[in-house]
Design a protein around this motif. Structure first.
Motif, PDB file in Angstrom:
ATOM      1  N   LEU A  45      37.433  28.783  -4.879  1.00  0.00           N
ATOM      2  CA  LEU A  45      36.401  28.104  -5.659  1.00  0.00           C
ATOM      3  C   LEU A  45      36.066  26.773  -4.998  1.00  0.00           C
ATOM      4  O   LEU A  45      36.469  25.709  -5.425  1.00  0.00           O
ATOM      5  CB  LEU A  45      36.874  27.911  -7.094  1.00  0.00           C
ATOM      6  CG  LEU A  45      37.188  29.203  -7.844  1.00  0.00           C
ATOM      7  CD1 LEU A  45      37.736  28.905  -9.216  1.00  0.00           C
ATOM      8  CD2 LEU A  45      35.958  30.089  -7.926  1.00  0.00           C
ATOM      9  N   GLU A  46      35.326  26.864  -3.889  1.00  0.00           N
ATOM     10  CA  GLU A  46      34.903  25.686  -3.148  1.00  0.00           C
ATOM     11  C   GLU A  46      33.386  25.638  -3.112  1.00  0.00           C
ATOM     12  O   GLU A  46      32.703  26.652  -3.293  1.00  0.00           O
ATOM     13  CB  GLU A  46      35.450  25.723  -1.722  1.00  0.00           C
ATOM     14  CG  GLU A  46      35.014  26.963  -0.936  1.00  0.00           C
ATOM     15  CD  GLU A  46      35.442  26.947   0.516  1.00  0.00           C
ATOM     16  OE1 GLU A  46      35.216  25.909   1.168  1.00  0.00           O
ATOM     17  OE2 GLU A  46      35.981  27.952   0.993  1.00  0.00           O
ATOM     18  N   GLU A  47      32.853  24.462  -2.857  1.00  0.00           N
ATOM     19  CA  GLU A  47      31.404  24.327  -2.766  1.00  0.00           C
ATOM     20  C   GLU A  47      30.924  24.921  -1.449  1.00  0.00           C
ATOM     21  O   GLU A  47      31.450  24.623  -0.384  1.00  0.00           O
ATOM     22  CB  GLU A  47      30.997  22.853  -2.857  1.00  0.00           C
ATOM     23  CG  GLU A  47      31.222  22.255  -4.233  1.00  0.00           C
ATOM     24  CD  GLU A  47      30.650  20.863  -4.353  1.00  0.00           C
ATOM     25  OE1 GLU A  47      29.862  20.477  -3.476  1.00  0.00           O
ATOM     26  OE2 GLU A  47      30.984  20.175  -5.320  1.00  0.00           O
ATOM     27  N   VAL A  48      29.935  25.797  -1.524  1.00  0.00           N
ATOM     28  CA  VAL A  48      29.337  26.402  -0.341  1.00  0.00           C
ATOM     29  C   VAL A  48      27.826  26.383  -0.506  1.00  0.00           C
ATOM     30  O   VAL A  48      27.302  26.241  -1.608  1.00  0.00           O
ATOM     31  CB  VAL A  48      29.812  27.866  -0.137  1.00  0.00           C
ATOM     32  CG1 VAL A  48      31.302  27.907   0.154  1.00  0.00           C
ATOM     33  CG2 VAL A  48      29.491  28.707  -1.352  1.00  0.00           C
ATOM     34  N   GLU A  49      27.130  26.519   0.611  1.00  0.00           N
ATOM     35  CA  GLU A  49      25.678  26.621   0.554  1.00  0.00           C
ATOM     36  C   GLU A  49      25.314  28.091   0.403  1.00  0.00           C
ATOM     37  O   GLU A  49      25.758  28.937   1.162  1.00  0.00           O
ATOM     38  CB  GLU A  49      25.048  26.042   1.822  1.00  0.00           C
ATOM     39  CG  GLU A  49      25.235  24.539   1.954  1.00  0.00           C
ATOM     40  CD  GLU A  49      24.525  23.985   3.179  1.00  0.00           C
ATOM     41  OE1 GLU A  49      23.877  24.781   3.873  1.00  0.00           O
ATOM     42  OE2 GLU A  49      24.645  22.778   3.426  1.00  0.00           O
ATOM     43  N   LYS A 184      39.022  23.362  -9.046  1.00  0.00           N
ATOM     44  CA  LYS A 184      38.245  23.447  -7.818  1.00  0.00           C
ATOM     45  C   LYS A 184      39.183  23.499  -6.618  1.00  0.00           C
ATOM     46  O   LYS A 184      40.158  22.755  -6.537  1.00  0.00           O
ATOM     47  CB  LYS A 184      37.333  22.220  -7.719  1.00  0.00           C
ATOM     48  CG  LYS A 184      36.299  22.280  -6.611  1.00  0.00           C
ATOM     49  CD  LYS A 184      35.409  21.054  -6.715  1.00  0.00           C
ATOM     50  CE  LYS A 184      34.350  21.044  -5.644  1.00  0.00           C
ATOM     51  NZ  LYS A 184      33.503  19.832  -5.747  1.00  0.00           N
ATOM     52  N   ASP A 185      38.892  24.393  -5.679  1.00  0.00           N
ATOM     53  CA  ASP A 185      39.729  24.579  -4.496  1.00  0.00           C
ATOM     54  C   ASP A 185      39.291  23.687  -3.343  1.00  0.00           C
ATOM     55  O   ASP A 185      38.140  23.246  -3.283  1.00  0.00           O
ATOM     56  CB  ASP A 185      39.669  26.042  -4.043  1.00  0.00           C
ATOM     57  CG  ASP A 185      40.490  26.969  -4.919  1.00  0.00           C
ATOM     58  OD1 ASP A 185      41.520  26.507  -5.449  1.00  0.00           O
ATOM     59  OD2 ASP A 185      40.106  28.137  -5.077  1.00  0.00           O
ATOM     60  N   PRO A 186      40.211  23.458  -2.386  1.00  0.00           N
ATOM     61  CA  PRO A 186      39.808  22.757  -1.158  1.00  0.00           C
ATOM     62  C   PRO A 186      38.817  23.588  -0.355  1.00  0.00           C
ATOM     63  O   PRO A 186      38.833  24.822  -0.410  1.00  0.00           O
ATOM     64  CB  PRO A 186      41.121  22.593  -0.391  1.00  0.00           C
ATOM     65  CG  PRO A 186      42.211  22.854  -1.379  1.00  0.00           C
ATOM     66  CD  PRO A 186      41.635  23.783  -2.403  1.00  0.00           C
ATOM     67  N   SER A 212      40.704  18.369   3.545  1.00  0.00           N
ATOM     68  CA  SER A 212      41.390  18.417   4.841  1.00  0.00           C
ATOM     69  C   SER A 212      40.903  19.551   5.720  1.00  0.00           C
ATOM     70  O   SER A 212      41.073  19.518   6.942  1.00  0.00           O
ATOM     71  CB  SER A 212      42.894  18.573   4.608  1.00  0.00           C
ATOM     72  OG  SER A 212      43.176  19.854   4.055  1.00  0.00           O
ATOM     73  N   GLY A 213      40.297  20.579   5.117  1.00  0.00           N
ATOM     74  CA  GLY A 213      40.057  21.806   5.857  1.00  0.00           C
ATOM     75  C   GLY A 213      41.366  22.547   6.070  1.00  0.00           C
ATOM     76  O   GLY A 213      42.427  22.122   5.601  1.00  0.00           O
ATOM     77  N   LYS A 249      44.681  18.613  -5.211  1.00  0.00           N
ATOM     78  CA  LYS A 249      45.147  20.003  -5.188  1.00  0.00           C
ATOM     79  C   LYS A 249      45.514  20.369  -3.759  1.00  0.00           C
ATOM     80  O   LYS A 249      44.748  20.119  -2.826  1.00  0.00           O
ATOM     81  CB  LYS A 249      44.061  20.960  -5.716  1.00  0.00           C
ATOM     82  CG  LYS A 249      44.552  22.413  -5.847  1.00  0.00           C
ATOM     83  CD  LYS A 249      43.494  23.308  -6.463  1.00  0.00           C
ATOM     84  CE  LYS A 249      44.024  24.710  -6.692  1.00  0.00           C
ATOM     85  NZ  LYS A 249      42.990  25.598  -7.290  1.00  0.00           N
ATOM     86  N   TYR A 250      46.699  20.944  -3.609  1.00  0.00           N
ATOM     87  CA  TYR A 250      47.229  21.275  -2.280  1.00  0.00           C
ATOM     88  C   TYR A 250      47.650  22.732  -2.261  1.00  0.00           C
ATOM     89  O   TYR A 250      48.391  23.186  -3.150  1.00  0.00           O
ATOM     90  CB  TYR A 250      48.413  20.367  -1.956  1.00  0.00           C
ATOM     91  CG  TYR A 250      49.065  20.648  -0.617  1.00  0.00           C
ATOM     92  CD1 TYR A 250      48.444  20.266   0.569  1.00  0.00           C
ATOM     93  CD2 TYR A 250      50.304  21.298  -0.547  1.00  0.00           C
ATOM     94  CE1 TYR A 250      49.045  20.515   1.792  1.00  0.00           C
ATOM     95  CE2 TYR A 250      50.908  21.560   0.674  1.00  0.00           C
ATOM     96  CZ  TYR A 250      50.271  21.162   1.843  1.00  0.00           C
ATOM     97  OH  TYR A 250      50.864  21.413   3.065  1.00  0.00           O
ATOM     98  N   LEU A 251      47.188  23.481  -1.266  1.00  0.00           N
ATOM     99  CA  LEU A 251      47.540  24.889  -1.095  1.00  0.00           C
ATOM    100  C   LEU A 251      48.343  25.046   0.182  1.00  0.00           C
ATOM    101  O   LEU A 251      47.889  24.651   1.259  1.00  0.00           O
ATOM    102  CB  LEU A 251      46.275  25.760  -1.013  1.00  0.00           C
ATOM    103  CG  LEU A 251      45.287  25.684  -2.177  1.00  0.00           C
ATOM    104  CD1 LEU A 251      44.078  26.565  -1.909  1.00  0.00           C
ATOM    105  CD2 LEU A 251      45.957  26.094  -3.477  1.00  0.00           C
ATOM    106  N   GLN A 252      49.535  25.628   0.069  1.00  0.00           N
ATOM    107  CA  GLN A 252      50.407  25.827   1.228  1.00  0.00           C
ATOM    108  C   GLN A 252      50.767  27.304   1.367  1.00  0.00           C
ATOM    109  O   GLN A 252      51.588  27.834   0.602  1.00  0.00           O
ATOM    110  CB  GLN A 252      51.687  25.005   1.084  1.00  0.00           C
ATOM    111  CG  GLN A 252      52.692  25.210   2.206  1.00  0.00           C
ATOM    112  CD  GLN A 252      52.141  24.804   3.561  1.00  0.00           C
ATOM    113  OE1 GLN A 252      51.849  23.629   3.778  1.00  0.00           O
ATOM    114  NE2 GLN A 252      51.986  25.764   4.473  1.00  0.00           N
TER     115      GLN A 252
END
Length: 553
Positions: A45-49, A184-186, A212-213, A249-252
């Motif tokens: 769930l990230e912002e995209v065009e 919201k996701d990175p 961070s990407g 929010k951090y995803l590992q």
């Protein structure tokens, strides 16, 4: 003449890297794959065009619904939240787009609590609100403070389920349905996204988001961090608000099948809280009258304001243990603290207060901390999906209210009949505890590729304890504990008539845990402190094609 030199062959070059495919909204041909898309493939769930050659009903609808749903449902995605709502919005503003959701926010979108928000006619306190699958609410009556958690720019999706759901739907108030928020996701690319907004009534918002990407050195880890500041004079007179919110929010990833998630959200807010006004005041002072600037008035803004502080944290694991077994679990905590000042209501206690000749009011402290865990285990094979899991939560809340004199700055006992002594100014002083455990088992039986039946059972157990030096309403001491348990069932079915058209039916039980107000009596054992129950029978249909997207129930 010498022979012409043989042309030299060009040096081989690496094939150019193809550009990334444009992100497109789902087309009608994708509808047949939607069940697998929503059930199995992870969604970031990230912002995209969004790029689409022409508008379709699927990418233009403000609210969507899954073809495989078992109950009436509305899904409001991040693209619509980002592009069509005011940056000041909160989750109630987003949910208000869904049919059967209604609320009134008198100070502007996201600028005051939606205290009258309803879902299918059920008032707040009678339905769930969850965040990443975690239920949260006040422990006394299961209400929600819409401005105190999760501004719109920190939400990735809102799903409104108009029904108690299946057995795996957890919460204290499945009675009226669920408003489910997803964080919201990175982003997958490194980015800094600033936002500034200015609107009427001196409403100003600044928001900074950093991504961070994907960090290859950390196995594809990614992080998002946001800070938001909001201030407004408000539509209503002297009803100002300012708020600071931080979000991380951090995803590992661990290997290719497991992801660890850490999330933290902190919110600090101060707002002025208008009392109910009469029609005569509206006629005299205007439709936007809220509070007065006159210190001699009981409606003076300096006597009617609140300071809230909240935080919400969890650590979660999501793992595909094998091709068939999947585990998702979270350990979490959240806090709500509210210190509020207000004057005595014009409609009550006016005779006891104003004969003292001073501005008399009340101070109220409401603070609670919750700790809990959720666990979902699924086993998927050719015949269906078995779901096992549960939820446990421990809730401790402190509630105090006492009378005070604004003019003298002292605690005041304004009840002539109250007993004398240092505690006589207190209306209540109590601590309450709520222990909740819910265990469930359900099965999605795939009769064939078009027909699925879901059946399940849930065991609900909760214990409420109240330790009151001064109980609310009675003003007498009380120490009381009540245990309650209940088994609830659900049966649902979904059938695909066409790839783009499904029908569903459901019979499901919902419940509402007992309100703390049932314990504000000398002897709570005489009250029926059992959960309220609903029995829901629902049928509906979802149709999704290029030029028509509809959900009828």
């Amino acid at each position: 003449a010498p022979a012409a030199p043989t042309p030299k062959a060009p040096a081989p070059t690496a094939a150019p890297t193809p550009p990334p495919a444009a992100v497109t909204a789902p087309s009608a041909s994708d509808a047949k794959d939607e069940k697998d898309f929503y059930n199995k493939a992870p969604i970031r769930l990230e912002e995209v065009e969004i790029s689409e050659t022409r508008p379709t009903a699927l990418n233009q609808a403000p609210a969507d619904s899954n073809l495989d749903t078992y109950q009436p449902q509305s899904i409001i995605d991040l693209s619509f939240i980002t592009n069509h709502l005011a940056p000041t919005a909160d989750y109630s503003t987003i949910a208000n787009l869904a049919p059967s959701v209604a609320n009134v926010v008198t100070n502007g979108p996201g600028l005051s609590d939606a205290k009258r928000a309803t879902l299918r006619g059920f008032v707040d306190t009678q339905y769930n609100v969850t965040y990443d699958g975690i239920p949260f609410a006040d422990t006394n009556d299961f209400s929600h403070h819409t401005t105190s958690y999760f501004p719109a720019k920190m939400i990735g999706r809102v799903t409104v389920d108009r029904g108690p759901g299946t057995a795996s739907s957890i919460g204290e108030a499945t009675f009226g349905g669920t408003i489910a928020l997803l964080s919201k996701d990175p982003r997958t690319d490194a980015a800094v996204i600033p936002t500034m907004s200015y609107g009427s009534n001196n409403t100003f918002l600044e928001h900074i988001e950093g991504n961070s990407g994907l960090v290859n050195q950390l196995g594809g880890a990614s992080a998002i961090a946001s800070y938001q500041y909001l201030q407004t004079d408000g539509y209503q007179t002297n009803v100002k608000m300012n708020r600071d919110t931080s979000y991380v929010k951090y995803l590992q990833p661990i290997g290719k099948d497991t992801t660890i998630t850490f999330l933290s959200n902190y919110n600090k807010i101060k707002f002025y809280n208008p009392l109910p006004v009469t029609q005569q005041q509206i006629d005299t002072l205007g439709r936007n009258f809220g509070l007065s600037s006159d210190p001699t008035s009981p409606l003076y803004a300096g006597y009617n304001y609140r300071k809230n502080q909240t935080d919400f944290e969890y650590i979660g694991i999501d793992s595909a243990v094998t091709n068939s077994w999947h585990v998702n679990g979270k350990a979490y905590t959240y806090f709500y603290g509210n210190g509020s000042y207000d004057t005595a209501s014009v409609a009550s206690k006016i005779k006891e207060t104003w004969h003292y000749g001073d501005n008399v009011g009340r101070y109220k402290l409401s603070a609670y901390r919750a700790w809990g865990e959720t666990l979902n285990v699924t086993w998927d094979n050719a015949y269906g999906v078995l779901k096992l899991g549960g939820w446990h939560e421990y809730h401790r809340a402190k509630r105090i209210q006492y009378n005070l004199d604004y003019t003298k700055g002292t605690v005041l006992d304004f009840d002539p009949k109250a007993a004398t002594g240092s505690r006589s100014a207190y209306n209540y002083d109590l601590v309450n505890y709520l222990f909740t455990t819910q265990l469930f088992a359900e099965y999605d039986w795939r009769i064939n590729k078009d027909f699925t039946i879901n059946g399940g059972v849930k065991d609900v157990q909760f214990k409420r304890t109240i330790n009151a030096d001064i109980n609310q309403t009675t003003k007498t001491p009380l120490n009381y504990t009540k245990d309650t348990s209940k088994a609830l069932g659900s049966l649902s079915a979904n059938y695909s008539i066409l790839n783009e058209w499904t029908v569903y039916a459901q019979a499901s039980q919902g419940f509402l845990a007992p309100n703390l107000s049932l314990f504000y009596v000398p002897d709570p054992s005489v009250n029926q402190t059992k959960p309220q129950e609903t029995m829901n029978y629902q049928v509906g249909s979802v149709f999704k094609k290029d030029r028509l997207n509809t959900d009828v129930a």
